[in-house]
Design a protein around this motif. Structure first.
Motif, short mmCIF file in Angstrom:
data_model
loop_
_atom_site.label_atom_id
_atom_site.label_comp_id
_atom_site.label_asym_id
_atom_site.label_seq_id
_atom_site.Cartn_x
_atom_site.Cartn_y
_atom_site.Cartn_z
N GLU A 167 0.79 -1.23 0.00
CA GLU A 167 0.00 0.00 0.00
C GLU A 167 0.83 1.29 0.00
N PRO A 168 1.95 1.37 0.76
CA PRO A 168 2.71 2.63 0.74
C PRO A 168 3.33 2.96 -0.62
N TYR A 169 3.45 1.96 -1.49
CA TYR A 169 4.16 2.15 -2.75
C TYR A 169 3.25 2.03 -3.99
N GLU A 245 -2.98 3.91 9.54
CA GLU A 245 -3.38 4.95 8.59
C GLU A 245 -2.53 6.21 8.77
N LEU A 246 -2.20 6.54 10.01
CA LEU A 246 -1.35 7.70 10.27
C LEU A 246 0.03 7.50 9.65
N LEU A 247 0.60 6.31 9.84
CA LEU A 247 1.93 6.02 9.28
C LEU A 247 1.92 6.10 7.76
N LEU A 248 0.85 5.59 7.14
CA LEU A 248 0.73 5.67 5.69
C LEU A 248 0.62 7.12 5.23
N GLY A 251 3.81 8.92 5.05
CA GLY A 251 4.78 8.42 4.08
C GLY A 251 5.65 7.29 4.57
N ALA A 252 5.22 6.57 5.60
CA ALA A 252 6.00 5.46 6.14
C ALA A 252 5.37 4.12 5.75
N GLU A 253 6.12 3.06 5.91
CA GLU A 253 5.62 1.71 5.69
C GLU A 253 5.43 1.01 7.03
N PRO A 254 4.18 0.72 7.43
CA PRO A 254 3.96 0.01 8.70
C PRO A 254 4.40 -1.46 8.56
N VAL A 255 5.05 -1.98 9.60
CA VAL A 255 5.43 -3.39 9.63
C VAL A 255 4.87 -3.96 10.95
N ILE A 404 4.72 10.43 17.47
CA ILE A 404 4.99 9.56 16.34
C ILE A 404 5.66 10.34 15.20
N LYS A 405 5.19 11.56 14.95
CA LYS A 405 5.78 12.39 13.89
C LYS A 405 7.22 12.77 14.22
#
Length: 421
Positions: A167-169, A245-248, A251-255, A404-405
């Motif tokens: 999803e991030p890409y 959703e916040l991480l996405l 611009g981050a990739e959640p793992v 988080i930011k």
């Protein structure tokens, strides 16, 4: 003389006419499991309600010092019963518990007390656990049912992992979620005909991997952020204020480590009880067999993912256990226990150096095994960037998001510095 029960059992007659409500934690996992349970004759509905009203409802019937996940789960149940959508005299609630400390065993009594206070004391609450804490004739976990539910967890874990990896890409915004939703629906139909053979699971997993591989992506350099913590707050968007959703969005990739590791951890904890504390030794062969069974299936599952070289695969549980050597003992198993520390180390092994430890405010196991282990982890792994974020009914979302930011900004600076070398 027949022993009098202090709870309302879910009877065989109730199975024919009652609807069973399930609290939401992992939408894709629970939808697949619910469809399988329907094929076994249970009328199951997974709750998907969100918003402030859930916590507010929970706080009306549970003390505000209670664990935040308990407030949310109880609030979601009572909100559903008060909504008018269900015949409350033909409705039961279900809650899965491990029989250990904290939320693993105390929620049931809290929930029943809250139901009575809200005027729903007649609603049965089905307690499901490996320990068999309660007897519910209308809902029995047979070996076949348990194995097939574990298979459903493998499907859910794969969907969760692939969705977060793609999803991030994605080039076409929304395509990944659409395909994940479509596959969830397809699996819901497929599991109704599920067999005990794991070959069927492998076949479906290959199809899922093939579908996600076809999604057009633009592999730009993004910060990868691991999410660990108390199981409900770690997984539930309701519990963590939409953390993924916040991480996405940032611009981050959640793992996010999957649910299967936690299930294997609970079985492994039973073996530890037998060996370390001498508890229930007669069951040691059973728990050992179950552990080896799940571990073998997990390795086959991981093998399928690794055959598609474009995807990141999880680490087998028996290798995760070894990671905590010298950090924390496997006898520390209250709540998420040593697994919480192990997941952070496993993420580091997979190249994910940035970790968010999501925990309910005042959660003792998380403060010890998560927040309390941050210093020794950083001392031996100075490149790890870990932040603990507390979630509570009275906590400020703005403060959570800002923490988080800030963590993401530090991670991005580190990435830029590394690229410049």
């Amino acid at each position: 003389m027949k022993k009098q029960l202090n709870y309302i059992p879910f009877t065989k007659e109730m199975k024919k006419t009652y609807k069973i409500l399930v609290p939401e934690m992992l939408p894709m996992h629970f939808k697949i499991i619910a469809e399988y349970l329907k094929s076994e004759g249970y009328d199951v509905d997974v709750l998907s309600t969100h918003g402030k009203k859930i916590a507010e409802t929970g706080l009306k019937y549970v003390h505000n010092d209670t664990c935040y996940p308990a407030i949310l789960v109880i609030g979601q149940f009572i909100d559903a019963l008060q909504s008018g959508r269900y015949d409350v005299h033909k409705t039961a609630l279900i809650y899965f518990q491990t029989g250990g400390g904290c939320r693993a065993s105390n929620y049931i009594s809290l929930l029943r007390k809250a139901l009575k206070k809200a005027g729903f004391g007649f609603v049965p609450v089905i307690s499901v656990s490996l320990n068999g804490l309660e007897k519910h004739p209308g809902f029995r976990i047979t070996p076949s049912l348990a194995i097939k539910m574990f298979y459903c967890v493998f499907y859910g874990d794969l969907l969760l992992s692939l969705k977060n990896q793609i999803e991030p890409y994605e080039k076409n915004k929304g395509e990944t979620k659409r395909i994940a939703d479509e596959i969830t629906e397809e699996l819901g139909k497929a599991v109704k005909r599920m067999k005990l053979s794991f070959k069927e699971v492998e076949k479906h997993c290959k199809k899922i991997l093939g579908r996600f591989k076809q999604i057009p992506v633009d592999k730009t350099n993004k910060v990868r952020v691991g999410v660990v913590g108390e199981i409900y707050v770690k997984f539930s968007a309701l519990g963590n204020n939409g953390l993924e959703e916040l991480l996405l969005k940032e611009g981050a990739e959640p793992v996010v480590p999957g649910l299967m590791d936690f299930f294997i951890y609970t079985v492994y904890a039973k073996i530890t009880d037998c060996k370390l504390f001498g508890l229930n030794r007669k069951m040691l062969p059973v728990f050992t067999f179950l552990y080896k069974f799940l571990l073998a299936k997990q390795r086959r599952f991981i093998g399928v993912i690794k055959s598609y070289e474009v995807f990141d695969a999880p680490t087998p549980f028996d290798e995760i256990v070894k990671l905590v050597d010298g950090y924390i003992d496997t006898g520390v198993k209250m709540g998420e226990g040593w697994l919480l520390t192990a997941e952070m180390l496993e993420l580091k092994e997979r190249g994910v150096k940035n970790v968010i430890c999501a925990q309910p405010f005042g959660c003792l196991p998380n403060h010890i095994c998560g927040k309390g282990m941050m210093k020794p982890l950083k001392d031996r792994n100075p490149d790890m960037n870990i932040v603990a974020v507390d979630y509570d009914a009275g906590a400020s979302k703005v403060n959570q998001d800002n923490r988080i930011k800030l963590m993401l900004a530090l991670a991005q600076n580190a990435e830029n510095a590394s690229d410049a070398v």
